[in-house]
Design an enzyme around this catalytic site. Structure first.
Site, mmCIF file in Angstrom:
data_model
loop_
_atom_site.group_PDB
_atom_site.id
_atom_site.type_symbol
_atom_site.label_atom_id
_atom_site.label_comp_id
_atom_site.label_asym_id
_atom_site.label_seq_id
_atom_site.Cartn_x
_atom_site.Cartn_y
_atom_site.Cartn_z
ATOM 1 N N HIS A 62 0.810 -1.388 0.065
ATOM 2 C CA HIS A 62 -0.030 -0.275 0.098
ATOM 3 C C HIS A 62 0.914 1.292 -0.138
ATOM 4 O O HIS A 62 2.048 1.247 0.555
ATOM 5 C CB HIS A 62 -0.856 -0.047 1.276
ATOM 6 C CG HIS A 62 -1.680 -1.296 1.326
ATOM 7 N ND1 HIS A 62 -2.041 -1.724 2.584
ATOM 8 C CD2 HIS A 62 -2.202 -1.964 0.429
ATOM 9 C CE1 HIS A 62 -2.843 -2.724 2.540
ATOM 10 N NE2 HIS A 62 -2.976 -2.941 0.991
ATOM 11 N N LYS A 72 6.230 6.189 7.347
ATOM 12 C CA LYS A 72 5.870 5.237 8.528
ATOM 13 C C LYS A 72 6.958 4.766 9.185
ATOM 14 O O LYS A 72 8.051 4.588 8.656
ATOM 15 C CB LYS A 72 5.124 4.203 7.933
ATOM 16 C CG LYS A 72 3.838 4.367 7.236
ATOM 17 C CD LYS A 72 3.251 3.203 6.616
ATOM 18 C CE LYS A 72 2.073 3.687 5.841
ATOM 19 N NZ LYS A 72 1.438 2.383 5.277
ATOM 20 N N TYR A 132 2.497 1.120 14.110
ATOM 21 C CA TYR A 132 3.119 2.100 13.121
ATOM 22 C C TYR A 132 2.717 3.582 13.315
ATOM 23 O O TYR A 132 1.449 3.985 13.563
ATOM 24 C CB TYR A 132 3.085 1.789 11.700
ATOM 25 C CG TYR A 132 1.868 1.567 11.076
ATOM 26 C CD1 TYR A 132 1.408 2.684 10.136
ATOM 27 C CD2 TYR A 132 1.101 0.502 11.374
ATOM 28 C CE1 TYR A 132 0.050 2.634 9.517
ATOM 29 C CE2 TYR A 132 0.089 0.257 10.577
ATOM 30 C CZ TYR A 132 -0.681 1.356 9.950
ATOM 31 O OH TYR A 132 -1.918 0.989 9.016
ATOM 32 N N ASP A 170 -6.710 -6.511 -1.875
ATOM 33 C CA ASP A 170 -5.095 -6.698 -2.174
ATOM 34 C C ASP A 170 -4.947 -7.756 -3.241
ATOM 35 O O ASP A 170 -3.749 -7.806 -3.792
ATOM 36 C CB ASP A 170 -4.452 -7.013 -0.779
ATOM 37 C CG ASP A 170 -4.312 -5.915 -0.091
ATOM 38 O OD1 ASP A 170 -4.361 -4.719 -0.523
ATOM 39 O OD2 ASP A 170 -3.846 -6.107 1.178
#
Length: 181
Positions: A62, A72, A132, A170
């Site tokens: 992603h 991130k 995260y 996905d």
């Protein structure tokens, strides 16, 4: 904290100092001043996220586009994952290359994934809690993805594909070549 730059510019592996004794351990998982000094970056995180997943769950690859791109700082609180960052910056000399790092509750490693990268992970333990920080807020209209088994990327997810649990979204992601970047 030890910071090591990967083969991909501005993508770092961070290893916090762990202080342990018979009572357990203590570590500083993040310190803005230390992070910015050791990476040479000026990053301000605005959002923390956490996911719980079982063995074989693959989330990714992603990314966020344009003004909504996200950096991130990822880590595993419980369990073990293989974490993957893919450079999708078209003008980068490492465009289309990736790094894969085992993040575990034991090794306490973290991976900094800069803006302009796709990101994903697969759970290698029975379960995992994945945490995260993001430096930008999520924007659904700006999200993109690349198929996890892209032939050009040739990522070794270190788990048999028959064991993978992947969202429908996905499984229909485009290849790197056909992704909107």
């Amino acid at each position: 904290m030890t910071v090591t730059e990967t083969k991909l510019k501005d993508c770092f592996i961070l290893e916090p100092q762990v202080f342990g004794d018979k009572r357990g351990y203590f570590l500083e998982s993040y310190n803005a001043e230390t992070f910015n000094k050791l990476t040479g970056l000026d990053v301000t995180f605005v959002q923390d996220n956490e996911s719980f997943s079982s063995r074989g769950v693959l989330r990714g690859l992603h990314y966020q586009l344009g003004e909504h791109a996200q950096a991130k700082l990822v880590r595993v609180v419980k369990g073990e994952v293989l974490d993957v960052a893919v450079d999708i910056r078209k003008d980068s000399p490492t465009f289309g290359q990736h790094v894969a790092v085992r993040l575990t509750e034991d090794n306490k490693k973290q991976l900094f994934v800069p803006r302009g990268f796709a990101h994903g992970f697969v759970v290698l333990s029975e379960t995992a809690i994945f945490s995260y920080k993001c430096d930008n807020f999520y924007n659904k209209a700006s999200e993109g993805s690349i198929i996890y088994n892209d032939k050009t990327l040739n990522i070794d997810w270190q788990i048999d594909e028959s064991e993978m649990l992947i969202s429908e979204k996905d499984t229909v992601s485009p290849s790197l070549e056909n992704a909107t970047l």
